[in-house]
Design a protein around this motif. Structure first.
Motif, PDB file in Angstrom:
ATOM      1  N   ALA A  14       0.831  -1.206   0.000  1.00  0.00           N
ATOM      2  CA  ALA A  14       0.000   0.000   0.000  1.00  0.00           C
ATOM      3  C   ALA A  14       0.862   1.252   0.000  1.00  0.00           C
ATOM      4  O   ALA A  14       0.483   2.294  -0.558  1.00  0.00           O
ATOM      5  CB  ALA A  14      -0.932   0.002   1.207  1.00  0.00           C
ATOM      6  N   LEU A  15       2.048   1.144   0.609  1.00  0.00           N
ATOM      7  CA  LEU A  15       2.982   2.266   0.644  1.00  0.00           C
ATOM      8  C   LEU A  15       3.748   2.395  -0.672  1.00  0.00           C
ATOM      9  O   LEU A  15       3.939   3.500  -1.193  1.00  0.00           O
ATOM     10  CB  LEU A  15       3.969   2.060   1.796  1.00  0.00           C
ATOM     11  N   ARG A  16       4.157   1.263  -1.236  1.00  0.00           N
ATOM     12  CA  ARG A  16       5.024   1.278  -2.416  1.00  0.00           C
ATOM     13  C   ARG A  16       4.250   1.402  -3.732  1.00  0.00           C
ATOM     14  O   ARG A  16       4.736   2.014  -4.676  1.00  0.00           O
ATOM     15  CB  ARG A  16       5.881   0.003  -2.433  1.00  0.00           C
ATOM     16  N   THR A  17       3.089   0.753  -3.806  1.00  0.00           N
ATOM     17  CA  THR A  17       2.290   0.800  -5.047  1.00  0.00           C
ATOM     18  C   THR A  17       0.840   1.102  -4.691  1.00  0.00           C
ATOM     19  O   THR A  17      -0.052   0.277  -4.906  1.00  0.00           O
ATOM     20  CB  THR A  17       2.376  -0.540  -5.802  1.00  0.00           C
ATOM     21  N   PRO A  18       0.573   2.276  -4.126  1.00  0.00           N
ATOM     22  CA  PRO A  18      -0.755   2.565  -3.576  1.00  0.00           C
ATOM     23  C   PRO A  18      -1.902   2.487  -4.581  1.00  0.00           C
ATOM     24  O   PRO A  18      -2.985   2.015  -4.248  1.00  0.00           O
ATOM     25  CB  PRO A  18      -0.609   3.990  -3.021  1.00  0.00           C
ATOM     26  N   THR A  19      -1.667   2.917  -5.811  1.00  0.00           N
ATOM     27  CA  THR A  19      -2.777   2.973  -6.776  1.00  0.00           C
ATOM     28  C   THR A  19      -2.901   1.706  -7.615  1.00  0.00           C
ATOM     29  O   THR A  19      -3.855   1.569  -8.381  1.00  0.00           O
ATOM     30  CB  THR A  19      -2.609   4.174  -7.722  1.00  0.00           C
ATOM     31  N   ALA A  20      -1.966   0.775  -7.475  1.00  0.00           N
ATOM     32  CA  ALA A  20      -2.040  -0.478  -8.229  1.00  0.00           C
ATOM     33  C   ALA A  20      -3.237  -1.297  -7.762  1.00  0.00           C
ATOM     34  O   ALA A  20      -3.633  -1.241  -6.594  1.00  0.00           O
ATOM     35  CB  ALA A  20      -0.757  -1.281  -8.050  1.00  0.00           C
ATOM     36  N   THR A  21      -3.818  -2.068  -8.669  1.00  0.00           N
ATOM     37  CA  THR A  21      -4.956  -2.910  -8.311  1.00  0.00           C
ATOM     38  C   THR A  21      -4.481  -4.123  -7.527  1.00  0.00           C
ATOM     39  O   THR A  21      -3.642  -4.895  -8.003  1.00  0.00           O
ATOM     40  CB  THR A  21      -5.703  -3.381  -9.573  1.00  0.00           C
ATOM     41  N   ALA A  22      -5.011  -4.282  -6.328  1.00  0.00           N
ATOM     42  CA  ALA A  22      -4.642  -5.405  -5.473  1.00  0.00           C
ATOM     43  C   ALA A  22      -5.553  -6.596  -5.700  1.00  0.00           C
ATOM     44  O   ALA A  22      -5.084  -7.729  -5.840  1.00  0.00           O
ATOM     45  CB  ALA A  22      -4.692  -4.987  -4.002  1.00  0.00           C
ATOM     46  N   VAL A  23      -6.862  -6.353  -5.740  1.00  0.00           N
ATOM     47  CA  VAL A  23      -7.845  -7.432  -5.818  1.00  0.00           C
ATOM     48  C   VAL A  23      -8.923  -7.086  -6.834  1.00  0.00           C
ATOM     49  O   VAL A  23      -9.409  -5.950  -6.893  1.00  0.00           O
ATOM     50  CB  VAL A  23      -8.503  -7.675  -4.435  1.00  0.00           C
ATOM     51  N   TYR A  32      -4.408  -1.036  -3.690  1.00  0.00           N
ATOM     52  CA  TYR A  32      -3.704  -1.395  -2.464  1.00  0.00           C
ATOM     53  C   TYR A  32      -3.968  -0.410  -1.338  1.00  0.00           C
ATOM     54  O   TYR A  32      -4.182  -0.806  -0.183  1.00  0.00           O
ATOM     55  CB  TYR A  32      -2.192  -1.510  -2.731  1.00  0.00           C
ATOM     56  N   VAL A  33      -3.974   0.880  -1.653  1.00  0.00           N
ATOM     57  CA  VAL A  33      -4.181   1.862  -0.587  1.00  0.00           C
ATOM     58  C   VAL A  33      -5.586   1.735  -0.013  1.00  0.00           C
ATOM     59  O   VAL A  33      -5.793   1.842   1.207  1.00  0.00           O
ATOM     60  CB  VAL A  33      -3.888   3.295  -1.085  1.00  0.00           C
ATOM     61  N   ASP A  34      -6.579   1.476  -0.863  1.00  0.00           N
ATOM     62  CA  ASP A  34      -7.950   1.325  -0.376  1.00  0.00           C
ATOM     63  C   ASP A  34      -8.137   0.016   0.386  1.00  0.00           C
ATOM     64  O   ASP A  34      -8.877  -0.043   1.376  1.00  0.00           O
ATOM     65  CB  ASP A  34      -8.934   1.395  -1.545  1.00  0.00           C
ATOM     66  N   LEU A  35      -7.466  -1.043  -0.069  1.00  0.00           N
ATOM     67  CA  LEU A  35      -7.576  -2.329   0.608  1.00  0.00           C
ATOM     68  C   LEU A  35      -6.976  -2.251   2.006  1.00  0.00           C
ATOM     69  O   LEU A  35      -7.553  -2.754   2.974  1.00  0.00           O
ATOM     70  CB  LEU A  35      -6.853  -3.404  -0.212  1.00  0.00           C
ATOM     71  N   TRP A  36      -5.843  -1.587   2.123  1.00  0.00           N
ATOM     72  CA  TRP A  36      -5.184  -1.469   3.425  1.00  0.00           C
ATOM     73  C   TRP A  36      -5.985  -0.561   4.358  1.00  0.00           C
ATOM     74  O   TRP A  36      -6.104  -0.835   5.559  1.00  0.00           O
ATOM     75  CB  TRP A  36      -3.760  -0.949   3.234  1.00  0.00           C
ATOM     76  N   GLU A  37      -6.591   0.486   3.803  1.00  0.00           N
ATOM     77  CA  GLU A  37      -7.434   1.337   4.656  1.00  0.00           C
ATOM     78  C   GLU A  37      -8.649   0.562   5.161  1.00  0.00           C
ATOM     79  O   GLU A  37      -9.017   0.657   6.340  1.00  0.00           O
ATOM     80  CB  GLU A  37      -7.896   2.578   3.895  1.00  0.00           C
ATOM     81  N   ALA A  38      -9.257  -0.232   4.281  1.00  0.00           N
ATOM     82  CA  ALA A  38     -10.403  -1.045   4.708  1.00  0.00           C
ATOM     83  C   ALA A  38      -9.992  -2.052   5.770  1.00  0.00           C
ATOM     84  O   ALA A  38     -10.750  -2.316   6.720  1.00  0.00           O
ATOM     85  CB  ALA A  38     -11.009  -1.759   3.502  1.00  0.00           C
ATOM     86  N   ALA A  39      -8.805  -2.627   5.632  1.00  0.00           N
ATOM     87  CA  ALA A  39      -8.312  -3.578   6.631  1.00  0.00           C
ATOM     88  C   ALA A  39      -8.102  -2.882   7.975  1.00  0.00           C
ATOM     89  O   ALA A  39      -8.446  -3.430   9.034  1.00  0.00           O
ATOM     90  CB  ALA A  39      -7.020  -4.211   6.147  1.00  0.00           C
ATOM     91  N   ARG A  40      -7.576  -1.651   7.935  1.00  0.00           N
ATOM     92  CA  ARG A  40      -7.339  -0.926   9.197  1.00  0.00           C
ATOM     93  C   ARG A  40      -8.647  -0.466   9.833  1.00  0.00           C
ATOM     94  O   ARG A  40      -8.745  -0.363  11.067  1.00  0.00           O
ATOM     95  CB  ARG A  40      -6.400   0.252   8.946  1.00  0.00           C
ATOM     96  N   VAL A  64     -13.793 -13.639  -1.481  1.00  0.00           N
ATOM     97  CA  VAL A  64     -14.331 -12.304  -1.732  1.00  0.00           C
ATOM     98  C   VAL A  64     -13.375 -11.288  -1.122  1.00  0.00           C
ATOM     99  O   VAL A  64     -12.533 -11.616  -0.291  1.00  0.00           O
ATOM    100  CB  VAL A  64     -15.742 -12.136  -1.116  1.00  0.00           C
ATOM    101  N   THR A  65     -13.533 -10.042  -1.544  1.00  0.00           N
ATOM    102  CA  THR A  65     -12.661  -8.978  -1.035  1.00  0.00           C
ATOM    103  C   THR A  65     -12.775  -8.839   0.470  1.00  0.00           C
ATOM    104  O   THR A  65     -11.781  -8.557   1.161  1.00  0.00           O
ATOM    105  CB  THR A  65     -12.996  -7.645  -1.725  1.00  0.00           C
ATOM    106  N   ASP A  66     -13.979  -9.046   1.008  1.00  0.00           N
ATOM    107  CA  ASP A  66     -14.174  -8.925   2.454  1.00  0.00           C
ATOM    108  C   ASP A  66     -13.364  -9.961   3.234  1.00  0.00           C
ATOM    109  O   ASP A  66     -13.014  -9.723   4.390  1.00  0.00           O
ATOM    110  CB  ASP A  66     -15.657  -9.060   2.804  1.00  0.00           C
ATOM    111  N   PHE A  67     -13.082 -11.117   2.620  1.00  0.00           N
ATOM    112  CA  PHE A  67     -12.190 -12.070   3.285  1.00  0.00           C
ATOM    113  C   PHE A  67     -10.828 -11.418   3.498  1.00  0.00           C
ATOM    114  O   PHE A  67     -10.231 -11.500   4.585  1.00  0.00           O
ATOM    115  CB  PHE A  67     -12.025 -13.345   2.450  1.00  0.00           C
ATOM    116  N   VAL A  68     -10.333 -10.762   2.453  1.00  0.00           N
ATOM    117  CA  VAL A  68      -8.995 -10.170   2.506  1.00  0.00           C
ATOM    118  C   VAL A  68      -8.928  -9.061   3.548  1.00  0.00           C
ATOM    119  O   VAL A  68      -8.006  -9.018   4.381  1.00  0.00           O
ATOM    120  CB  VAL A  68      -8.601  -9.621   1.125  1.00  0.00           C
ATOM    121  N   THR A  69      -9.907  -8.147   3.540  1.00  0.00           N
ATOM    122  CA  THR A  69      -9.853  -7.012   4.468  1.00  0.00           C
ATOM    123  C   THR A  69     -10.013  -7.459   5.915  1.00  0.00           C
ATOM    124  O   THR A  69      -9.348  -6.926   6.810  1.00  0.00           O
ATOM    125  CB  THR A  69     -10.922  -5.967   4.120  1.00  0.00           C
TER     126      THR A  69
END
Length: 512
Positions: A14-23, A32-40, A64-69
């Protein structure tokens, strides 16, 4: 003292490639930045519910994405993830929640009917993933842990009794994702990995999800594996890597003929069970992409070995050990210590390294039985050749002893897989009054075409030793699969085991 958290995998990308698509999940694409924010945010919500460092949280959800977060949310708050297979019944879920000491059961809405009674049975809250973290201020960062602290408790399949909880540490899982990404067959930042493997299983969770996030690549989720849909999804998303178990490769080969277009894959990884060489050959011919077969167990995080470009690839083997991992073959008749055998001799595969688990939860006897002299005893029989390639012969418990002779099911399966009428095959030993055990092949016909048991027995007899060829063939529509798509041989043994006074149903061949 050094600290470490498995949550660092997502945090750093999330720090190194924030705008890259993670999922990618259907039409939903999460950076990545949105996924990490949702996880936090999930972590903050969990903290408000009393979850903190060391708290065990059960997680019941499909791909599903919710599993990851929620997975990374549990880790971010310092908790311990207890993944729950989605195919279990309510009583089985209750057992895992109770045995693990989980204080909360997170669940997907589609599984609420299972989660609610399971949680009520053991007296813990059942919390829906829908809305988890909504409105919460995200934790500023993750809670770090001792590298030896437990990060995830994986439950074994329970083939020999109740499932056991394997304790995987932060060090185990961070290192395994790292060596998978950089020291096996390299995963690149611009790769698109097809996530058909269930995320609740160690293969899908570590090798697919965590390895993807370690490098900042993209994970495409498929909630439930369907070969034709997987092909369409890989084409649409331009997938470069597919990871699967042998049954998935069999189904992909069958589906390839009806596909309008096939994906342009660079690499494929197979694990979870032995891959018949003929399946590898058919897949590579159809898709034009190499399969690198690897090996591991829940207790080894999971990856222990893989066919790797640097050492060359040898079909029918599991390749060489991963970086920092030792894999050898020991005398399987000696239980109290590890006695390594020379190259070329059969024995039990043993493993040591950063990937070996900390033991079984609340089961010191079971832990002591498999952790011997600094090695983990796998229960698998194998051979290591002079070039370092390792071949899995079979599970120690699946060995068939027919008339005093050892028969390894995989040897028989490899031969039968080459018959044009065989789509899938599993070989098991069944009780027999004369021979002690008899060799039985359970076959799924190729493409739905009929296959005659007597014909297959005669065909196998020409190609296998007298003690090896199956005297019994059962034809079925499908093989029973577990949550991780492994063939459940115990179910086949139970289904086809005949009473002692009636040992020969269906097609058999009684000649010795």
């Amino acid at each position: 003292m050094p600290t470490l958290s498995l949550a660092v995998l997502l945090a750093e990308s999330a720090l190194r490639t924030p705008t890259a698509t993670a999922v990618v999940e259907g039409d939903r694409r999460t950076s990545y930045v949105d996924l990490w924010e949702a996880a936090r945010r999930s972590a903050a919500d969990l903290r408000a519910r009393g979850v903190g460092p060391g708290t065990r949280v059960a997680l019941l959800a499909p791909n599903v994405t919710d599993f990851v977060t929620s997975y990374y949310g549990i880790l971010a708050v310092g908790g311990v993830v207890v993944p729950v297979p989605t195919l279990l019944g309510a009583s089985e879920i209750a057992y895992l929640v109770s045995h693990s000491g989980a204080e909360l059961l997170l669940h997907h809405d589609a599984l609420a009917a299972l989660a609610a009674p399971a949680a009520a049975d053991v007296g813990v809250p059942a919390v829906s993933l829908t809305g988890l973290g909504d409105g919460a201020d995200p934790l500023p960062t993750y809670v770090s842990r001792d590298p030896a602290d437990t990060a995830v408790i994986f439950y074994t399949s329970g083939t020999t009794g109740l499932p056991k909880g394997a304790l995987l540490t932060h060090l185990n899982l961070v290192m395994n994702a790292t060596v998978n990404a950089f020291d096996g067959n390299e995963v690149r930042r611009d790769d698109v990995i097809m996530g058909s493997l269930p995320l609740f299983h160690t293969f899908g969770q570590t090798v697919a999800m965590n390895t993807t996030f370690r490098v900042g690549a993209t994970l495409v989720l498929q909630p439930r594996f369907d070969a034709a849909q997987a092909i369409e999804l890989m084409v649409r998303e331009r997938a470069t890597i597919f990871m699967g178990v042998p049954t998935m490769y069999v189904q992909l080969v069958e589906a390839a003929g009806g596909a309008a277009e096939l994906p342009r894959l660079r690499d494929c990884i197979s694990g979870g069970a032995s891959l018949p060489v003929v399946v590898l050959e058919r897949f590579e011919q159809a898709f034009g992409a190499p399969i690198y077969e690897g090996y591991g167990l829940s207790e080894t995080s999971p990856t222990a070995t893989s066919n790797q470009r640097r050492f060359g690839v040898r079909p029918g083997t599991i390749g060489h050990p991963m970086w920092g991992v030792d894999v050898e073959v020991a005398d399987d008749a000696v239980e109290e210590r590890i006695d390594l055998v020379p190259n070329g001799e059969r024995g039990e595969i043993v493993i040591r390294g950063h990937n070996v688990f900390a033991g079984y939860l609340d089961d010191p006897d079971a832990s002591a039985a498999v952790l011997v002299d600094g090695w983990f005893r796998t229960g698998d029989i194998g051979i290591k050749d002079d070039e370092g390639f390792i071949r899995v012969v079979d599970r120690k418990k699946d060995l068939i002893i027919r008339g005093g002779f050892n028969v390894y099911p995989r040897d028989v399966e490899e031969v039968l897989s080459r018959h044009e009428g065989v789509g899938q095959v599993a070989v098991v030993g069944l009780p027999d009054a004369m021979q002690g055990e008899e060799v039985c092949a359970v076959v799924v016909p190729s493409g739905g075409a009929p296959v005659e048991p007597d014909e297959l027995i005669a065909w196998a007899r020409e190609r296998l030793g007298k003690h090896k060829y199956p005297r019994r063939v059962e034809v079925v529509d499908a093989l029973p699969l577990g949550p991780s798509h492994k063939v459940l041989k115990r179910e086949l043994r139970a289904r086809f085991a005949a009473p002692a006074d009636d040992p020969t149903p269906t097609a058999t061949h009684q000649e010795d």
